[in-house]
Design a protein around this motif. Structure first.
Motif, PDB file in Angstrom:
ATOM      1  N   ARG A  73      -3.299   8.760   3.000  1.00  0.00           N
ATOM      2  CA  ARG A  73      -2.231   9.173   3.921  1.00  0.00           C
ATOM      3  C   ARG A  73      -1.125   8.129   3.979  1.00  0.00           C
ATOM      4  NH1 ARG A  73      -5.515  11.610   9.124  1.00  0.00           N
ATOM      5  NH2 ARG A  73      -6.185  13.525   8.113  1.00  0.00           N
ATOM      6  N   LEU A  74      -1.500   6.872   4.020  1.00  0.00           N
ATOM      7  CA  LEU A  74      -0.518   5.790   4.065  1.00  0.00           C
ATOM      8  C   LEU A  74       0.345   5.802   2.806  1.00  0.00           C
ATOM      9  CD1 LEU A  74       0.484   3.204   5.533  1.00  0.00           C
ATOM     10  CD2 LEU A  74      -1.226   1.945   4.200  1.00  0.00           C
ATOM     11  N   THR A  75      -0.282   5.946   1.671  1.00  0.00           N
ATOM     12  CA  THR A  75       0.443   5.964   0.401  1.00  0.00           C
ATOM     13  C   THR A  75       1.392   7.156   0.335  1.00  0.00           C
ATOM     14  OG1 THR A  75      -1.399   4.844  -0.686  1.00  0.00           O
ATOM     15  CG2 THR A  75       0.161   5.980  -2.115  1.00  0.00           C
ATOM     16  N   SER A  76       0.902   8.339   0.717  1.00  0.00           N
ATOM     17  CA  SER A  76       1.768   9.518   0.653  1.00  0.00           C
ATOM     18  C   SER A  76       2.897   9.455   1.685  1.00  0.00           C
ATOM     19  CB  SER A  76       0.962  10.809   0.817  1.00  0.00           C
ATOM     20  OG  SER A  76       0.441  10.915   2.113  1.00  0.00           O
ATOM     21  N   THR A  82      10.961   4.342  -0.763  1.00  0.00           N
ATOM     22  CA  THR A  82      11.696   3.500  -1.713  1.00  0.00           C
ATOM     23  C   THR A  82      13.073   4.078  -2.007  1.00  0.00           C
ATOM     24  OG1 THR A  82       9.611   2.787  -2.690  1.00  0.00           O
ATOM     25  CG2 THR A  82      11.580   2.383  -3.967  1.00  0.00           C
ATOM     26  N   ALA A  83      13.129   5.364  -2.291  1.00  0.00           N
ATOM     27  CA  ALA A  83      14.412   5.989  -2.595  1.00  0.00           C
ATOM     28  C   ALA A  83      15.311   6.054  -1.359  1.00  0.00           C
ATOM     29  CB  ALA A  83      14.187   7.401  -3.140  1.00  0.00           C
ATOM     30  N   ALA A  84      14.717   6.320  -0.200  1.00  0.00           N
ATOM     31  CA  ALA A  84      15.499   6.466   1.029  1.00  0.00           C
ATOM     32  C   ALA A  84      16.049   5.138   1.535  1.00  0.00           C
ATOM     33  CB  ALA A  84      14.647   7.118   2.117  1.00  0.00           C
ATOM     34  N   THR A  85      15.411   4.043   1.153  1.00  0.00           N
ATOM     35  CA  THR A  85      15.857   2.738   1.657  1.00  0.00           C
ATOM     36  C   THR A  85      16.510   1.896   0.565  1.00  0.00           C
ATOM     37  OG1 THR A  85      13.666   1.799   1.243  1.00  0.00           O
ATOM     38  CG2 THR A  85      14.099   2.658   3.467  1.00  0.00           C
ATOM     39  N   GLU A  86      16.837   2.530  -0.541  1.00  0.00           N
ATOM     40  CA  GLU A  86      17.454   1.803  -1.654  1.00  0.00           C
ATOM     41  C   GLU A  86      18.725   1.088  -1.177  1.00  0.00           C
ATOM     42  OE1 GLU A  86      19.197   2.737  -6.077  1.00  0.00           O
ATOM     43  OE2 GLU A  86      17.678   4.068  -5.245  1.00  0.00           O
ATOM     44  N   GLY A  87      18.823  -0.169  -1.528  1.00  0.00           N
ATOM     45  CA  GLY A  87      19.982  -0.958  -1.138  1.00  0.00           C
ATOM     46  C   GLY A  87      19.806  -1.702   0.168  1.00  0.00           C
ATOM     47  N   LEU A  88      18.807  -1.362   0.947  1.00  0.00           N
ATOM     48  CA  LEU A  88      18.552  -2.064   2.204  1.00  0.00           C
ATOM     49  C   LEU A  88      17.617  -3.247   1.953  1.00  0.00           C
ATOM     50  CD1 LEU A  88      17.922   0.959   4.611  1.00  0.00           C
ATOM     51  CD2 LEU A  88      20.028  -0.367   4.356  1.00  0.00           C
ATOM     52  N   SER A  89      17.840  -4.306   2.664  1.00  0.00           N
ATOM     53  CA  SER A  89      16.989  -5.481   2.479  1.00  0.00           C
ATOM     54  C   SER A  89      15.560  -5.234   2.979  1.00  0.00           C
ATOM     55  CB  SER A  89      17.585  -6.692   3.201  1.00  0.00           C
ATOM     56  OG  SER A  89      17.676  -6.449   4.586  1.00  0.00           O
ATOM     57  N   SER A  90      15.366  -4.272   3.843  1.00  0.00           N
ATOM     58  CA  SER A  90      14.033  -3.988   4.370  1.00  0.00           C
ATOM     59  C   SER A  90      13.155  -3.235   3.377  1.00  0.00           C
ATOM     60  CB  SER A  90      14.139  -3.193   5.673  1.00  0.00           C
ATOM     61  OG  SER A  90      14.765  -1.945   5.440  1.00  0.00           O
ATOM     62  N   ALA A  91      13.730  -2.694   2.295  1.00  0.00           N
ATOM     63  CA  ALA A  91      12.943  -1.929   1.319  1.00  0.00           C
ATOM     64  C   ALA A  91      11.847  -2.792   0.708  1.00  0.00           C
ATOM     65  CB  ALA A  91      13.847  -1.367   0.233  1.00  0.00           C
ATOM     66  N   GLY A  92      12.171  -4.006   0.348  1.00  0.00           N
ATOM     67  CA  GLY A  92      11.179  -4.910  -0.231  1.00  0.00           C
ATOM     68  C   GLY A  92      10.093  -5.270   0.759  1.00  0.00           C
ATOM     69  N   VAL A  93      10.482  -5.458   2.019  1.00  0.00           N
ATOM     70  CA  VAL A  93       9.508  -5.798   3.059  1.00  0.00           C
ATOM     71  C   VAL A  93       8.567  -4.627   3.287  1.00  0.00           C
ATOM     72  CG1 VAL A  93       9.224  -6.375   5.505  1.00  0.00           C
ATOM     73  CG2 VAL A  93      11.054  -7.437   4.169  1.00  0.00           C
ATOM     74  N   VAL A  97       4.526  -4.617   2.825  1.00  0.00           N
ATOM     75  CA  VAL A  97       3.589  -4.221   3.882  1.00  0.00           C
ATOM     76  C   VAL A  97       2.661  -3.112   3.373  1.00  0.00           C
ATOM     77  CG1 VAL A  97       3.402  -3.121   6.161  1.00  0.00           C
ATOM     78  CG2 VAL A  97       5.077  -4.955   5.779  1.00  0.00           C
ATOM     79  N   LEU A  98       3.222  -2.146   2.667  1.00  0.00           N
ATOM     80  CA  LEU A  98       2.411  -1.059   2.105  1.00  0.00           C
ATOM     81  C   LEU A  98       1.349  -1.619   1.161  1.00  0.00           C
ATOM     82  CD1 LEU A  98       1.689   1.884   1.470  1.00  0.00           C
ATOM     83  CD2 LEU A  98       3.515   1.851  -0.261  1.00  0.00           C
ATOM     84  N   THR A  99       1.767  -2.483   0.260  1.00  0.00           N
ATOM     85  CA  THR A  99       0.826  -3.070  -0.698  1.00  0.00           C
ATOM     86  C   THR A  99      -0.269  -3.853   0.016  1.00  0.00           C
ATOM     87  OG1 THR A  99       2.578  -3.195  -2.356  1.00  0.00           O
ATOM     88  CG2 THR A  99       0.644  -4.590  -2.708  1.00  0.00           C
ATOM     89  N   SER A 100       0.118  -4.608   1.030  1.00  0.00           N
ATOM     90  CA  SER A 100      -0.854  -5.399   1.794  1.00  0.00           C
ATOM     91  C   SER A 100      -1.898  -4.499   2.450  1.00  0.00           C
ATOM     92  CB  SER A 100      -0.125  -6.229   2.852  1.00  0.00           C
ATOM     93  OG  SER A 100      -1.040  -6.846   3.713  1.00  0.00           O
ATOM     94  N   TRP A 101      -1.446  -3.416   3.086  1.00  0.00           N
ATOM     95  CA  TRP A 101      -2.380  -2.512   3.750  1.00  0.00           C
ATOM     96  C   TRP A 101      -3.231  -1.746   2.743  1.00  0.00           C
ATOM     97  CZ3 TRP A 101      -4.501  -2.628   8.195  1.00  0.00           C
ATOM     98  CH2 TRP A 101      -3.860  -3.263   9.251  1.00  0.00           C
ATOM     99  N   GLU A 102      -2.650  -1.371   1.620  1.00  0.00           N
ATOM    100  CA  GLU A 102      -3.446  -0.689   0.590  1.00  0.00           C
ATOM    101  C   GLU A 102      -4.566  -1.619   0.090  1.00  0.00           C
ATOM    102  OE1 GLU A 102      -0.384   2.490  -1.453  1.00  0.00           O
ATOM    103  OE2 GLU A 102      -0.338   0.400  -2.148  1.00  0.00           O
ATOM    104  N   ASP A 103      -4.223  -2.890  -0.101  1.00  0.00           N
ATOM    105  CA  ASP A 103      -5.228  -3.864  -0.542  1.00  0.00           C
ATOM    106  C   ASP A 103      -6.329  -4.039   0.504  1.00  0.00           C
ATOM    107  OD1 ASP A 103      -3.741  -4.206  -2.840  1.00  0.00           O
ATOM    108  OD2 ASP A 103      -2.902  -6.158  -2.236  1.00  0.00           O
ATOM    109  N   ARG A 104      -5.933  -4.134   1.765  1.00  0.00           N
ATOM    110  CA  ARG A 104      -6.926  -4.307   2.835  1.00  0.00           C
ATOM    111  C   ARG A 104      -7.840  -3.097   2.949  1.00  0.00           C
ATOM    112  NH1 ARG A 104      -4.053  -7.702   7.529  1.00  0.00           N
ATOM    113  NH2 ARG A 104      -2.486  -8.686   6.242  1.00  0.00           N
TER     114      ARG A 104
END
Length: 149
Positions: A73-76, A82-93, A97-104
């Protein structure tokens, strides 16, 4: 703490230690989880039940399943971020966060996956050990409790 209170604390600890030696000298044993009475151990005082181990294994499996569902659910939910936040500095953050939670969640899922069969094995092993001990003690008279005389 006053000297008197300090001394009283030490006296209590020394008394408790003495009680432990008395129990050891009489050969009595009681396991907190066995529901024993604290008197001479009977065969029922030392038997275990595989119920708690089986229940814990079931909980681990349920947690593994719900963690897998949550990760999906988190992944979907982040699929269009990514596409909706393109160009925003928060996209990388957000991606971090997504990667961190997926790993956990993957770690929890994997740990629960390995834990469930181990818990079941403990219940089975203890049951087999109980049967072996009980069999080896058949015909052996238990020592009497000196306090009962």
């Amino acid at each position: 703490m006053t000297t008197e209170a300090y001394s009283e604390s030490w006296r209590q600890l020394i008394d408790l230690a003495g009680q432990g030696r008395e129990r050891a000298a009489t050969g009595r044993m009681s396991l907190a989880s066995a529901g024993g009475s604290g008197s001479a151990a009977s065969s029922s005082d030392l038997e275990h039940s595989d119920g708690p181990w089986t229940t814990a294994a079931g909980v681990a499996e349920a947690l593994r399943t719900s963690t897998t569902t949550a990760k999906g659910r988190l992944t979907s939910a982040h699929s269009g971020v990514t596409a909706a936040t393109e160009g925003l500095s928060s996209a990388g953050v957000l991606k971090s966060v997504l990667t961190s939670w997926e790993d956990r969640l993957s770690s929890v899922r994997d740990e629960c996956g390995t834990l469930a069969p181990k818990l079941r094995r403990v219940g089975k092993d203890l049951g087999e050990r109980d049967a072996k001990v009980k069999s080896s003690l058949r015909g052996v008279d238990a020592p009497s409790d000196p306090k009962e005389k």
